[in-house]
Design a protein around this motif. Structure first.
Motif, PDB file in Angstrom:
ATOM      1  N   GLU A  55      59.341  21.413  42.340  1.00 24.61           N
ATOM      2  CA  GLU A  55      59.000  21.912  43.666  1.00 24.61           C
ATOM      3  C   GLU A  55      57.586  21.504  44.040  1.00 24.61           C
ATOM      4  OE1 GLU A  55      59.708  26.121  43.552  1.00 24.61           O
ATOM      5  OE2 GLU A  55      61.520  25.805  42.389  1.00 24.61           O
ATOM      6  N   LYS A  56      57.345  21.306  45.342  1.00 20.15           N
ATOM      7  CA  LYS A  56      56.018  20.908  45.811  1.00 20.15           C
ATOM      8  C   LYS A  56      55.001  22.021  45.624  1.00 20.15           C
ATOM      9  CE  LYS A  56      57.549  17.541  49.168  1.00 20.15           C
ATOM     10  NZ  LYS A  56      57.545  17.121  50.552  1.00 20.15           N
ATOM     11  N   GLU A  57      55.379  23.226  45.954  1.00 22.88           N
ATOM     12  CA  GLU A  57      54.495  24.368  45.752  1.00 22.88           C
ATOM     13  C   GLU A  57      55.282  25.460  45.051  1.00 22.88           C
ATOM     14  OE1 GLU A  57      52.923  24.918  49.757  1.00 22.88           O
ATOM     15  OE2 GLU A  57      54.639  26.136  50.226  1.00 22.88           O
ATOM     16  N   ARG A  58      54.589  26.177  44.173  1.00 22.65           N
ATOM     17  CA  ARG A  58      55.226  27.224  43.382  1.00 22.65           C
ATOM     18  C   ARG A  58      54.437  28.503  43.544  1.00 22.65           C
ATOM     19  NH1 ARG A  58      54.937  23.769  38.166  1.00 22.65           N
ATOM     20  NH2 ARG A  58      53.652  22.451  39.450  1.00 22.65           N
ATOM     21  N   TYR A  59      55.143  29.613  43.532  1.00 18.65           N
ATOM     22  CA  TYR A  59      54.521  30.925  43.722  1.00 18.65           C
ATOM     23  C   TYR A  59      54.740  31.769  42.468  1.00 18.65           C
ATOM     24  CZ  TYR A  59      54.436  29.553  48.624  1.00 18.65           C
ATOM     25  OH  TYR A  59      54.203  28.886  49.796  1.00 18.65           O
ATOM     26  N   PHE A  60      53.692  32.532  42.094  1.00 19.34           N
ATOM     27  CA  PHE A  60      53.767  33.376  40.904  1.00 19.34           C
ATOM     28  C   PHE A  60      52.976  34.652  41.118  1.00 19.34           C
ATOM     29  CE2 PHE A  60      53.758  28.930  39.502  1.00 19.34           C
ATOM     30  CZ  PHE A  60      54.978  28.871  38.864  1.00 19.34           C
ATOM     31  N   PHE A  61      53.462  35.735  40.515  1.00 16.80           N
ATOM     32  CA  PHE A  61      52.665  36.945  40.366  1.00 16.80           C
ATOM     33  C   PHE A  61      52.012  36.860  38.990  1.00 16.80           C
ATOM     34  CE2 PHE A  61      55.946  38.856  43.235  1.00 16.80           C
ATOM     35  CZ  PHE A  61      55.078  39.236  44.248  1.00 16.80           C
ATOM     36  N   THR A  62      50.755  37.241  38.904  1.00 18.43           N
ATOM     37  CA  THR A  62      50.082  37.305  37.620  1.00 18.43           C
ATOM     38  C   THR A  62      49.051  38.420  37.670  1.00 18.43           C
ATOM     39  OG1 THR A  62      49.035  35.977  35.883  1.00 18.43           O
ATOM     40  CG2 THR A  62      48.242  35.628  38.107  1.00 18.43           C
ATOM     41  N   GLU A  63      48.729  38.952  36.501  1.00 15.91           N
ATOM     42  CA  GLU A  63      47.707  39.992  36.448  1.00 15.91           C
ATOM     43  C   GLU A  63      46.343  39.351  36.590  1.00 15.91           C
ATOM     44  OE1 GLU A  63      48.018  42.941  33.363  1.00 15.91           O
ATOM     45  OE2 GLU A  63      50.152  42.503  33.169  1.00 15.91           O
ATOM     46  N   ARG A  64      45.507  39.971  37.390  1.00 15.54           N
ATOM     47  CA  ARG A  64      44.158  39.461  37.599  1.00 15.54           C
ATOM     48  C   ARG A  64      43.350  39.672  36.329  1.00 15.54           C
ATOM     49  NH1 ARG A  64      40.010  41.313  42.281  1.00 15.54           N
ATOM     50  NH2 ARG A  64      38.481  39.700  41.898  1.00 15.54           N
ATOM     51  N   GLU A  65      42.689  38.604  35.886  1.00 17.36           N
ATOM     52  CA  GLU A  65      41.939  38.662  34.650  1.00 17.36           C
ATOM     53  C   GLU A  65      40.447  38.476  34.876  1.00 17.36           C
ATOM     54  OE1 GLU A  65      43.656  35.977  31.823  1.00 17.36           O
ATOM     55  OE2 GLU A  65      45.667  36.749  32.150  1.00 17.36           O
TER      56      GLU A  65
END
Length: 192
Positions: A55-65
């Motif tokens: 995919e050209k762009e990918r989206y993710f949730f992640t915990e802020r570190e």
């Protein structure tokens, strides 16, 4: 778990939709409108190792570190200042968007890559409507990230009279200017 969209459908949300419809709901523990954005430990992986490589762009949730965005092979460095994400007609700032660029560790320093990320953070304001059912759970400090590979300058040249003009495509800083206001990250600040 990430679900794929049916043929012909594309996931192309606006900044406002990402913050209000996805990130706000994730932070508050509410059901998401769709489960197309997976949870991963984004900063522990290299961008080329992320799921969804076609995919050209990918989206993710992640915990802020915090400020430590270092992985095994490199690190994400902020490129410019935070930009406000506003809610439609009201103009209320509901989140912040930060542009980051991935630097690969090399012997004696780091090299800038063409991998970019927009990191979205939610601003919890009293004016945001909260449901009691959604607020009951404690949740980590989530961010939503859009990762993409910057398009390289085109090799095509336009001839204008006797001059040759190099055509180029937008960089990952299209919406977030660099610290010097030009939209570029200066080489002197690349390793600081």
């Amino acid at each position: 778990m990430e679900k794929s969209l049916p043929p012909g459908f594309r996931f192309h949300p606006t900044d406002e939709e990402l913050v209000i419809q996805y990130l706000k709901r994730k932070v508050l523990g509410c059901p998401l409108p769709s489960s197309v954005i997976p949870d991963i430990s984004l900063f522990r992986l290299s961008p080329w190792d992320l799921p969804g490589c076609g995919e050209k762009e990918r989206y993710f949730f992640t915990e802020r570190e915090g400020k430590n965005r270092a992985g095994r092979t490199g690190f994400w460095k902020a490129a410019g200042s935070d930009r406000p994400v506003q809610a439609g007609r009201s103009g209320l700032v509901v989140g912040l968007k930060r542009a980051l660029v991935f630097y690969r560790r090399r012997a004696g320093g780091a090299a800038k890559t063409d991998w970019c990320m927009h990191e979205y953070r939610l601003l919890l304001l009293p004016s945001l409507s909260l449901s009691k059912a959604c607020v009951e759970r404690e949740s980590p400090d989530w961010v939503l990230c859009r990762v993409f590979r910057k398009r390289k300058p085109s090799k095509n040249r336009c001839l204008l009279g006797r001059r040759s003009v190099q055509e180029s495509e937008p960089s990952c800083l299209t919406e977030a200017e660099g610290e010097d206001g030009t939209g570029e990250v200066s080489s002197s600040s690349a390793l600081s």
